[in-house]
Design an enzyme around this catalytic site. Structure first.
Site, mmCIF file in Angstrom:
data_model
loop_
_atom_site.group_PDB
_atom_site.id
_atom_site.type_symbol
_atom_site.label_atom_id
_atom_site.label_comp_id
_atom_site.label_asym_id
_atom_site.label_seq_id
_atom_site.Cartn_x
_atom_site.Cartn_y
_atom_site.Cartn_z
ATOM 1 N N CYS A 2 -15.191 41.674 6.042
ATOM 2 C CA CYS A 2 -14.984 40.681 4.990
ATOM 3 C C CYS A 2 -13.760 39.873 5.386
ATOM 4 O O CYS A 2 -12.633 40.376 5.369
ATOM 5 C CB CYS A 2 -14.761 41.362 3.642
ATOM 6 S SG CYS A 2 -14.424 40.191 2.294
ATOM 7 N N GLU A 114 -20.164 34.976 5.256
ATOM 8 C CA GLU A 114 -20.329 35.519 6.601
ATOM 9 C C GLU A 114 -21.004 34.455 7.451
ATOM 10 O O GLU A 114 -21.799 33.656 6.946
ATOM 11 C CB GLU A 114 -21.157 36.807 6.559
ATOM 12 C CG GLU A 114 -20.981 37.684 7.782
ATOM 13 C CD GLU A 114 -19.542 38.070 8.048
ATOM 14 O OE1 GLU A 114 -18.924 37.426 8.941
ATOM 15 O OE2 GLU A 114 -19.036 38.986 7.389
#
Length: 271
Positions: A2, A114
């Protein structure tokens, strides 16, 4: 992993959702659609209130810096590298072992970003024709619109170069716990693109379902085996992922338009 996420919910909403008992309005953060390492973020945690006679743990909403600085660190320079802690080894690593036992938190988010490299771009990279391939960002969020409650850790670090009464003498920093990405089908998949979270990236933030919030935040729970059981990923199929503008790749860009769903990837075909 993350490395970027969105957190636009109002503190008043988080206070009600997480049954927070203490929140200081002066710690209010502006909505952030492009949270990057070293920024301040909201964290829900339980600990006694400083200087209070009652030493019971109190659920608080705090503003912490994203990028954990271990208490024993000589400087905070490595904070940007401590944004994630792996669920599989968090109980072993020197930087995370003690926080895992007693300083756990929840980091509320709308979802996380992402990046995926297109097939054509990857082929050019392999052939040495491109040094830096273009990547398509995706936003991953609960398909039912609920808060993405990321499991986290927090730690205190004392800056010994400053006097005790200096407002920046103590740093409170945090890290997101990550786990293996789901390999099953997405709850809502884009019309074209990834069919599962693992198609996007092999890692993802560990989401805590509401039934685990109390146990995770309780600092009196210090049994390793019990705590590790809380790191089990929730049932799959709860997430959706969709392509968003490549503008999110620049940390200077920030606004709700970063979350707008695109009909398909901006760059070359990805799948």
């Amino acid at each position: 992993m993350c490395g970027r996420y969105a957190a636009s919910r109002r503190p008043e909403d988080l206070v009600g959702l997480f049954e927070v008992e203490k929140w200081e309005p002066e710690e209010t953060l502006a909505p952030d659609w492009n949270v990057a390492p070293t920024k301040e973020v909201y964290a829900v945690l339980e600990r006694p209130v400083k200087d209070a006679d009652d030493r019971r743990p109190v659920r608080q909403l705090r503003a912490l810096k994203w990028g954990l600085v271990p208490s024993w660190a000589k400087s905070p320079e490595g904070a940007a590298r401590m944004i994630n802690a792996r669920a599989e080894t968090v109980h072993e690593k020197p930087s995370f072992r003690k926080p895992f036992l007693s300083r756990r938190c929840i980091l509320p988010a709308d979802g996380y970003y992402e990046w995926v490299t297109g097939v054509g771009e990857r082929e050019l990279e392999v052939e040495g024709k491109k040094k830096r391939p273009k990547k398509q960002p995706y936003f991953v969020t609960p398909s039912d619109g609920s808060v993405f409650a990321m499991a986290g850790l927090y730690e205190f670090w004392r800056d010994r170069t400053l006097p005790d009464d200096h407002p920046q003498a103590w740093w409170v920093t945090c890290s997101v716990i990550t786990t293996e990405a789901e390999t099953g089908p997405l709850g809502v998949a884009p019309a074209e693109g990834p069919r599962s979270l693992s198609d996007i990236h092999p890692r993802m933030p560990l989401m805590l379902t509401q039934d685990r919030w109390d146990a995770w935040l309780d600092p009196s729970r210090t049994d390793f085996d019990e705590l590790r059981s809380l790191l089990e990923p929730p049932p799959g199929g709860r997430m959706r992922a969709y392509a968003v503008t490549t503008a999110v790749s620049n940390v200077r860009n920030n606004g709700p338009e970063l979350l707008e769903e695109l009909p398909g990837p901006e760059e070359a075909t990805l799948f």
